[in-house]
Write a protein that holds these residues in place. Structure first.
Motif, mmCIF file in Angstrom:
data_model
loop_
_atom_site.group_PDB
_atom_site.id
_atom_site.type_symbol
_atom_site.label_atom_id
_atom_site.label_comp_id
_atom_site.label_asym_id
_atom_site.label_seq_id
_atom_site.Cartn_x
_atom_site.Cartn_y
_atom_site.Cartn_z
ATOM 1 N N ARG A 37 -41.250 47.299 -1.163
ATOM 2 C CA ARG A 37 -40.880 48.491 -1.938
ATOM 3 C C ARG A 37 -39.718 49.260 -1.308
ATOM 4 N N LEU A 38 -39.295 48.848 -0.111
ATOM 5 C CA LEU A 38 -38.141 49.486 0.517
ATOM 6 C C LEU A 38 -36.869 49.162 -0.258
ATOM 7 N N LYS A 39 -35.852 49.986 -0.111
ATOM 8 C CA LYS A 39 -34.551 49.692 -0.697
ATOM 9 C C LYS A 39 -34.006 48.402 -0.074
ATOM 10 N N PRO A 40 -33.280 47.578 -0.861
ATOM 11 C CA PRO A 40 -32.781 46.295 -0.340
ATOM 12 C C PRO A 40 -32.041 46.415 0.981
ATOM 13 N N GLN A 41 -31.246 47.484 1.133
ATOM 14 C CA GLN A 41 -30.463 47.639 2.365
ATOM 15 C C GLN A 41 -31.334 47.952 3.572
ATOM 16 N N ASN A 42 -32.607 48.310 3.319
ATOM 17 C CA ASN A 42 -33.511 48.646 4.423
ATOM 18 C C ASN A 42 -34.516 47.540 4.739
ATOM 19 N N ARG A 43 -34.439 46.443 4.030
ATOM 20 C CA ARG A 43 -35.367 45.345 4.317
ATOM 21 C C ARG A 43 -34.628 44.022 4.516
ATOM 22 N N ARG A 49 -37.805 41.787 11.176
ATOM 23 C CA ARG A 49 -38.114 41.227 12.494
ATOM 24 C C ARG A 49 -38.508 42.341 13.471
ATOM 25 N N ILE A 50 -37.774 43.437 13.430
ATOM 26 C CA ILE A 50 -38.087 44.564 14.315
ATOM 27 C C ILE A 50 -39.462 45.143 13.982
ATOM 28 N N ALA A 51 -39.757 45.234 12.683
ATOM 29 C CA ALA A 51 -41.067 45.755 12.262
ATOM 30 C C ALA A 51 -42.198 44.878 12.792
ATOM 31 N N LEU A 52 -42.014 43.560 12.733
ATOM 32 C CA LEU A 52 -43.027 42.634 13.237
ATOM 33 C C LEU A 52 -43.203 42.785 14.749
ATOM 34 N N ASN A 53 -42.076 42.892 15.455
ATOM 35 C CA ASN A 53 -42.142 43.048 16.910
ATOM 36 C C ASN A 53 -42.867 44.334 17.309
ATOM 37 N N THR A 54 -42.655 45.390 16.514
ATOM 38 C CA THR A 54 -43.319 46.661 16.777
ATOM 39 C C THR A 54 -44.837 46.528 16.685
ATOM 40 N N LEU A 55 -45.281 45.632 15.833
ATOM 41 C CA LEU A 55 -46.710 45.485 15.554
ATOM 42 C C LEU A 55 -47.403 44.476 16.466
ATOM 43 N N ASP A 56 -46.639 43.562 17.077
ATOM 44 C CA ASP A 56 -47.225 42.425 17.800
ATOM 45 C C ASP A 56 -48.266 42.831 18.832
ATOM 46 N N ASP A 57 -47.916 43.750 19.727
ATOM 47 C CA ASP A 57 -48.829 44.136 20.802
ATOM 48 C C ASP A 57 -50.127 44.730 20.257
ATOM 49 N N PHE A 58 -49.991 45.542 19.209
ATOM 50 C CA PHE A 58 -51.172 46.171 18.604
ATOM 51 C C PHE A 58 -52.116 45.108 18.030
ATOM 52 N N SER A 98 -37.517 55.504 8.306
ATOM 53 C CA SER A 98 -37.597 56.928 7.945
ATOM 54 C C SER A 98 -36.508 57.364 6.976
ATOM 55 N N ASP A 99 -35.428 56.572 6.848
ATOM 56 C CA ASP A 99 -34.358 56.932 5.922
ATOM 57 C C ASP A 99 -34.632 56.465 4.500
ATOM 58 N N ASP A 100 -35.672 55.679 4.317
ATOM 59 C CA ASP A 100 -35.967 55.133 2.995
ATOM 60 C C ASP A 100 -36.876 56.086 2.215
ATOM 61 N N PRO A 101 -36.624 56.247 0.912
ATOM 62 C CA PRO A 101 -37.462 57.155 0.096
ATOM 63 C C PRO A 101 -38.942 56.804 0.133
ATOM 64 N N LEU A 102 -39.264 55.525 0.365
ATOM 65 C CA LEU A 102 -40.660 55.100 0.378
ATOM 66 C C LEU A 102 -41.459 55.815 1.462
ATOM 67 N N THR A 103 -40.834 56.112 2.583
ATOM 68 C CA THR A 103 -41.543 56.718 3.715
ATOM 69 C C THR A 103 -41.451 58.241 3.726
ATOM 70 N N GLN A 104 -40.750 58.801 2.763
ATOM 71 C CA GLN A 104 -40.508 60.239 2.797
ATOM 72 C C GLN A 104 -41.552 61.050 2.054
ATOM 73 N N THR A 105 -42.574 60.361 1.531
ATOM 74 C CA THR A 105 -43.708 61.102 0.978
ATOM 75 C C THR A 105 -44.545 61.633 2.126
#
Length: 420
Positions: A37-43, A49-58, A98-105
């Protein structure tokens, strides 16, 4: 002994994982992060890849697993994480976008994380979570089918975006397999007799490890099967490792009827002799060895020797991985094999070509109706089509779902096919 699915997509692996969670739901939660649901330029690829890396340890900390879907959505399952810990993990991902409208709710609203993420309590909402997994699997399968049809219409080749396996990566994966406890990913899938509308009756279990399930944690962007010979070397290594594991295991399923999928050379290796001698001679049921056609043809004299060798020991031979298009070339009597495992392709599904279906039916008659196992049956239609051809032995996810339903009810109805 590595099972080789036609499409080892993340959706396939997710659904398989969710089915195995049925008896291990306690303390598990899942999160569906709607990155699509993110804007194309944000996905773009590097964002994901960065999002996945952020989650790996958790995910690793909480004995979990994550799945990146074809539409870029992310689903992860963890065990023992509190709601506060899940919230912190999701908030870290929200911050990345955080710059994407999806996360600004407002994340503190009554909708939780709103359209960005959906939380599932697997322990208490297992049917709802399974419905999600079935839906994303069917959606991805439909998407792949559309892309294939579009490629055929335009005369283009529909290519896998993953990179081919390289020799140095093969070494890395083999080292990983050598260190890993394979017992946790060892699977069983029943081959069943299905007569008309009667409930299925299992006749033996296929024992296997999905090598793709293992490899996705080490080399998720690599197509293991792209280089046939490197892949075959890898499966031989895995065969030997698994046979050693089985030879030392106290597994009741090894004292009944079962099948194993191996390479021809594995049958001539010392590990197979050790495995065979470990089986209890007095309690052996039906023992089936499944072999791939390309492996057989690459060294036919070795196949003949291995075939005669294992037959003397009481094993039956099954030719595995045969597609409807290959049935014309199979001479079961000449090869002196007992069974043929036929993959249920689109011709067995609703909307399949009637002309091709008739041709396949003729080949089923020639090969022997009672000698064919129709595998990869994903829905009831595929089983009914096979029955109309006279096939009585079946295997696949649909029957897995039937058995799960039967285990939860004394007099179960046959479950509906997965939603389309």
């Amino acid at each position: 002994m590595a099972q080789q699915p036609n499409l080892a997509s993340q959706e396939y692996l997710l659904l398989d994982y969710a089915q195995r969670l049925d008896r291990h739901r306690e303390g598990r939660r899942a999160v569906h992060v709607h990155l699509s649901r993110l804007k194309p330029q944000n996905r773009r690829e590097h964002h994901i890849r960065i999002a996945l890396n952020t989650l790996d340890d958790f995910v690793q900390t909480f004995e979990g697993q994550s799945f990146l879907l074809g539409n870029n959505d992310l689903i992860f399952v963890v065990k023992g994480a509190s709601l506060q810990q899940l919230d912190e993990a999701v908030m870290r991902m929200r911050y990345l976008f955080s710059d994407d409208p999806l996360t600004q709710t407002d994340a503190d609203s009554t909708d939780g994380h709103g359209r960005f993420a959906t939380l599932y309590n697997v322990e208490g909402q297992y049917p709802k979570f399974m419905e999600l997994c079935e839906r994303v699997f069917e959606e991805e399968r439909a998407r792949q089918k559309r892309l294939q049809q579009m490629a055929e219409q335009t005369g283009e080749t529909f290519e896998d975006s993953r990179r081919p396996l390289k020799p140095e990566q093969l070494g890395r994966l083999e080292e990983f397999l050598e260190r890993s406890d394979l017992s946790s990913v060892f699977k069983r899938q029943a081959v069943s007799v299905v007569h008309k509308d009667n409930p299925p009756k299992p006749i033996f279990n296929e024992l296997f490890i999905s090598i793709f399930d293992l490899a996705k944690t080490v080399l998720p962007d690599v197509n293991l099967a792209a280089n046939r010979w490197l892949f075959q070397h890898l499966t031989q290594t895995l065969d030997r490792r698994v046979l050693k594991m089985l030879a030392r295991a106290d597994d009741r399923s090894l004292h009944s009827s079962f099948s194993i999928n191996v390479n021809v050379q594995t049958l001539l290796a010392p590990e197979f002799l050790e495995f065979d001698s470990s089986l209890r001679m007095g309690s052996r049921g039906t023992l089936v060895v499944e072999l791939q056609l390309i492996d057989i043809l690459s060294d036919y004299p070795s196949f003949v020797f291995a075939r005669d060798f294992v037959r003397e020991k009481g094993y039956r031979i099954c030719l595995d991985g045969i597609t409807p298009e290959l049935t014309h070339f199979i001479d079961r009597n000449f090869m002196e094999i007992d069974l043929v495992k036929l993959s249920a392709g689109p011709v067995f599904d609703s909307g399949g070509s009637e002309t091709l279906r008739k041709e396949v039916s003729e080949q089923v008659d020639r090969i022997g109706k009672g000698r064919i196992i129709l595998s990869r049956c994903d829905n009831e239609t595929m089983i009914r089509t096979g029955q109309n051809m006279g096939i009585t032995m079946f295997q696949g996810r649909y029957l897995d779902a039937v058995y799960q339903q039967m285990s939860r009810s004394k007099n179960p109805p046959i479950p509906r096919a997965a939603k389309r």
